[in-house]
Write a protein that holds these residues in place. Structure first.
Motif, mmCIF file in Angstrom:
data_model
loop_
_atom_site.group_PDB
_atom_site.id
_atom_site.type_symbol
_atom_site.label_atom_id
_atom_site.label_comp_id
_atom_site.label_asym_id
_atom_site.label_seq_id
_atom_site.Cartn_x
_atom_site.Cartn_y
_atom_site.Cartn_z
ATOM 1 N N THR A 186 -38.183 41.550 -6.944
ATOM 2 C CA THR A 186 -39.496 40.932 -7.119
ATOM 3 C C THR A 186 -40.219 40.842 -5.778
ATOM 4 O O THR A 186 -39.680 40.311 -4.812
ATOM 5 N N LEU A 187 -41.438 41.352 -5.743
ATOM 6 C CA LEU A 187 -42.299 41.217 -4.571
ATOM 7 C C LEU A 187 -43.239 40.031 -4.723
ATOM 8 O O LEU A 187 -43.575 39.368 -3.740
ATOM 9 N N ALA A 188 -43.683 39.770 -5.944
ATOM 10 C CA ALA A 188 -44.609 38.661 -6.193
ATOM 11 C C ALA A 188 -44.484 38.213 -7.640
ATOM 12 O O ALA A 188 -44.681 39.019 -8.550
ATOM 13 N N PHE A 189 -44.153 36.942 -7.840
ATOM 14 C CA PHE A 189 -44.149 36.371 -9.177
ATOM 15 C C PHE A 189 -45.477 35.659 -9.373
ATOM 16 O O PHE A 189 -45.851 34.794 -8.579
ATOM 17 N N LEU A 190 -46.205 36.041 -10.414
ATOM 18 C CA LEU A 190 -47.539 35.504 -10.640
ATOM 19 C C LEU A 190 -47.579 34.412 -11.694
ATOM 20 O O LEU A 190 -48.538 33.648 -11.755
ATOM 21 N N GLY A 191 -46.579 34.369 -12.564
ATOM 22 C CA GLY A 191 -46.599 33.396 -13.653
ATOM 23 C C GLY A 191 -47.625 33.791 -14.701
ATOM 24 O O GLY A 191 -47.931 34.969 -14.888
ATOM 25 N N GLU A 192 -48.197 32.787 -15.343
ATOM 26 C CA GLU A 192 -49.169 33.043 -16.411
ATOM 27 C C GLU A 192 -50.500 33.518 -15.833
ATOM 28 O O GLU A 192 -51.057 32.882 -14.945
ATOM 29 N N VAL A 193 -50.972 34.646 -16.348
ATOM 30 C CA VAL A 193 -52.223 35.249 -15.898
ATOM 31 C C VAL A 193 -53.073 35.537 -17.132
ATOM 32 O O VAL A 193 -52.571 36.082 -18.119
ATOM 33 N N GLU A 194 -54.346 35.178 -17.066
ATOM 34 C CA GLU A 194 -55.251 35.452 -18.183
ATOM 35 C C GLU A 194 -55.397 36.955 -18.386
ATOM 36 O O GLU A 194 -55.320 37.732 -17.433
ATOM 37 N N VAL A 245 -57.906 38.907 -18.938
ATOM 38 C CA VAL A 245 -58.967 39.572 -18.183
ATOM 39 C C VAL A 245 -58.475 39.882 -16.767
ATOM 40 O O VAL A 245 -58.666 40.990 -16.247
ATOM 41 N N LYS A 246 -57.818 38.922 -16.139
ATOM 42 C CA LYS A 246 -57.286 39.114 -14.789
ATOM 43 C C LYS A 246 -56.150 40.137 -14.813
ATOM 44 O O LYS A 246 -56.013 40.949 -13.894
ATOM 45 N N ALA A 247 -55.341 40.129 -15.881
ATOM 46 C CA ALA A 247 -54.244 41.095 -16.017
ATOM 47 C C ALA A 247 -54.803 42.518 -16.078
ATOM 48 O O ALA A 247 -54.234 43.442 -15.477
ATOM 49 N N THR A 248 -55.909 42.708 -16.766
ATOM 50 C CA THR A 248 -56.543 44.027 -16.843
ATOM 51 C C THR A 248 -56.991 44.487 -15.462
ATOM 52 O O THR A 248 -56.805 45.654 -15.084
ATOM 53 N N GLU A 249 -57.545 43.581 -14.662
ATOM 54 C CA GLU A 249 -57.938 43.907 -13.291
ATOM 55 C C GLU A 249 -56.711 44.292 -12.463
ATOM 56 O O GLU A 249 -56.758 45.230 -11.661
ATOM 57 N N LEU A 250 -55.613 43.574 -12.662
ATOM 58 C CA LEU A 250 -54.381 43.867 -11.924
ATOM 59 C C LEU A 250 -53.804 45.227 -12.302
ATOM 60 O O LEU A 250 -53.272 45.928 -11.447
ATOM 61 N N VAL A 251 -53.900 45.601 -13.566
ATOM 62 C CA VAL A 251 -53.427 46.918 -13.999
ATOM 63 C C VAL A 251 -54.204 48.000 -13.255
ATOM 64 O O VAL A 251 -53.613 48.937 -12.702
ATOM 65 N N GLU A 252 -55.514 47.867 -13.210
ATOM 66 C CA GLU A 252 -56.338 48.858 -12.510
ATOM 67 C C GLU A 252 -55.997 48.905 -11.027
ATOM 68 O O GLU A 252 -55.877 49.988 -10.444
ATOM 69 N N TRP A 253 -55.841 47.738 -10.408
ATOM 70 C CA TRP A 253 -55.472 47.664 -8.992
ATOM 71 C C TRP A 253 -54.121 48.345 -8.741
ATOM 72 O O TRP A 253 -53.989 49.167 -7.835
ATOM 73 N N GLU A 266 -54.162 37.423 -3.320
ATOM 74 C CA GLU A 266 -54.978 36.266 -2.932
ATOM 75 C C GLU A 266 -56.461 36.594 -3.038
ATOM 76 O O GLU A 266 -57.267 35.736 -3.394
ATOM 77 N N SER A 267 -56.833 37.855 -2.775
ATOM 78 C CA SER A 267 -58.239 38.242 -2.916
ATOM 79 C C SER A 267 -58.669 38.234 -4.383
ATOM 80 O O SER A 267 -59.848 38.115 -4.681
ATOM 81 N N PHE A 268 -57.696 38.369 -5.299
ATOM 82 C CA PHE A 268 -57.973 38.250 -6.736
ATOM 83 C C PHE A 268 -58.021 36.784 -7.155
ATOM 84 O O PHE A 268 -58.295 36.476 -8.308
ATOM 85 N N GLY A 269 -57.679 35.888 -6.237
ATOM 86 C CA GLY A 269 -57.628 34.470 -6.579
ATOM 87 C C GLY A 269 -56.361 34.108 -7.339
ATOM 88 O O GLY A 269 -56.332 33.148 -8.102
#
Length: 170
Positions: free
Chosen positions: A41-49, A51-59, A107-110
């Motif tokens: 694991t590099l980063a555990f994010l926990g619960e993500v909405e 809409v934000k998950a879709t942005e993360l997929v693209e990133w 962090e830039s994604f909040g």
């Protein structure tokens, strides 16, 4: 959605890590992690909405990471919740840079806060009955990596299982 970012081992390394999990389970008890769940694991994010998950997929799909090589040569444990793991015996600057870069982007994604410390490891067991690792055989494994995955952790009646949502460019 419960998300994390991780390095996933190639099949031959995953098989070897599974063998180490068998050894640990035979001696320490607890719940052995399934081979297909073994990761760093590099980063555990926990619960993500969503809409934000879709942005993360693209990133994640557009992300290119510097290839690296991590050496696994020690057994370790965390008392709570009885985790037995394998990892490196000293800090790995390349992994630390990658983890820092990932958290900088997150962090830039909040999303979340960078943890105070980073101990690269692969969890083999949870809820181990004993954490006595004395006498375990020496380990010397090399893990070459060039991509990371965005993974969803799904918890249902079967327990936790993982689904890859995106893989960075290799």
């Amino acid at each position: 959605m419960r998300l994390f970012l991780a390095l996933t081992p190639p099949p031959e390394l995953r098989e070897r890590l599974g063998e180490l999990a068998d050894v640990a389970h035979a001696r320490c008890g607890g719940r052995r992690m399934p081979d297909e769940s073994l990761h760093l694991t590099l980063a555990f994010l926990g619960e993500v909405e969503e809409v934000k998950a879709t942005e993360l997929v693209e990133w994640a799909q557009c992300l290119t990471i510097e290839p690296g090589r991590w050496h696994i040569e020690r057994w370790g444990s965390f008392r709570r919740p009885g985790i037995v793991w394998v990892g490196g015996s000293k800090p790995d600057p390349a992994l630390e840079r990658l983890q820092g870069r990932v958290w900088g982007d997150l962090e830039s994604f909040g999303l979340g806060t960078r943890p105070a410390s980073f101990i690269p490891h692969v969890t083999l067991l949870r809820h181990a009955v004993t954490l006595d690792l004395a006498g375990f055989a020496a380990i010397d494994l090399a893990w070459s990596y060039n991509q990371l995955e965005l993974i969803e952790s799904i918890i249902d009646e079967r327990g936790a299982h993982y689904r890859s949502l995106a893989v960075s460019q290799g």
